[in-house]
Design a protein around this motif. Sequence first.
Motif, short mmCIF file in Angstrom:
data_model
loop_
_atom_site.label_atom_id
_atom_site.label_comp_id
_atom_site.label_asym_id
_atom_site.label_seq_id
_atom_site.Cartn_x
_atom_site.Cartn_y
_atom_site.Cartn_z
N VAL A 103 56.90 69.22 17.01
CA VAL A 103 56.87 69.61 18.43
C VAL A 103 55.90 70.77 18.63
O VAL A 103 55.17 70.82 19.62
CB VAL A 103 58.30 69.99 18.92
N GLN A 104 55.86 71.66 17.65
CA GLN A 104 54.98 72.83 17.73
C GLN A 104 53.50 72.42 17.79
O GLN A 104 52.68 73.16 18.33
CB GLN A 104 55.23 73.73 16.51
N TYR B 167 62.71 64.51 18.28
CA TYR B 167 61.49 65.01 18.91
C TYR B 167 61.62 65.13 20.43
O TYR B 167 61.26 66.15 21.02
CB TYR B 167 60.32 64.09 18.54
N VAL B 168 62.10 64.09 21.08
CA VAL B 168 62.14 64.05 22.55
C VAL B 168 63.03 65.16 23.11
O VAL B 168 62.64 65.87 24.04
CB VAL B 168 62.61 62.67 23.05
N THR B 169 64.21 65.34 22.55
CA THR B 169 65.12 66.38 23.03
C THR B 169 64.53 67.76 22.81
O THR B 169 64.59 68.62 23.70
CB THR B 169 66.49 66.27 22.32
N LEU B 170 63.94 67.98 21.65
CA LEU B 170 63.32 69.28 21.37
C LEU B 170 62.16 69.54 22.31
O LEU B 170 62.03 70.62 22.89
CB LEU B 170 62.84 69.35 19.91
N LEU B 171 61.29 68.55 22.49
CA LEU B 171 60.14 68.71 23.38
C LEU B 171 60.59 69.02 24.80
O LEU B 171 60.08 69.94 25.44
CB LEU B 171 59.26 67.45 23.36
N ASP B 172 61.57 68.28 25.30
CA ASP B 172 62.08 68.52 26.65
C ASP B 172 62.66 69.92 26.78
O ASP B 172 62.43 70.60 27.77
CB ASP B 172 63.15 67.48 27.03
#
Length: 77
Positions: free
Chosen positions: A24-25, A68-73
């Motif tokens: 994500v970073q 990934y999706v939850t972290l990015l959001d």
Amino acid sequence: MNIKYYSRPGCGLCEEGILMLKLVQEDVPFTIEEINIEKDDLLHERFMLMIPVVEKDGEIIQYGALDYVTLLDGIAI
């Protein structure tokens, strides 16, 4: 932006989680503050059944199996 990552040594899920957080970073700039819960009794008691835990601005974004999706959001907001 600073993201807190609560984990402990020897935790396989934590090792996978930091890799996901680093993915994500690559898309969103932030720093990762890794915190070993075993060095603080209060953190250990609070997070021992939840690790890894990702926190932004005092709010938990996600814990356990990270995706990934939850972290990015949660981070991009």
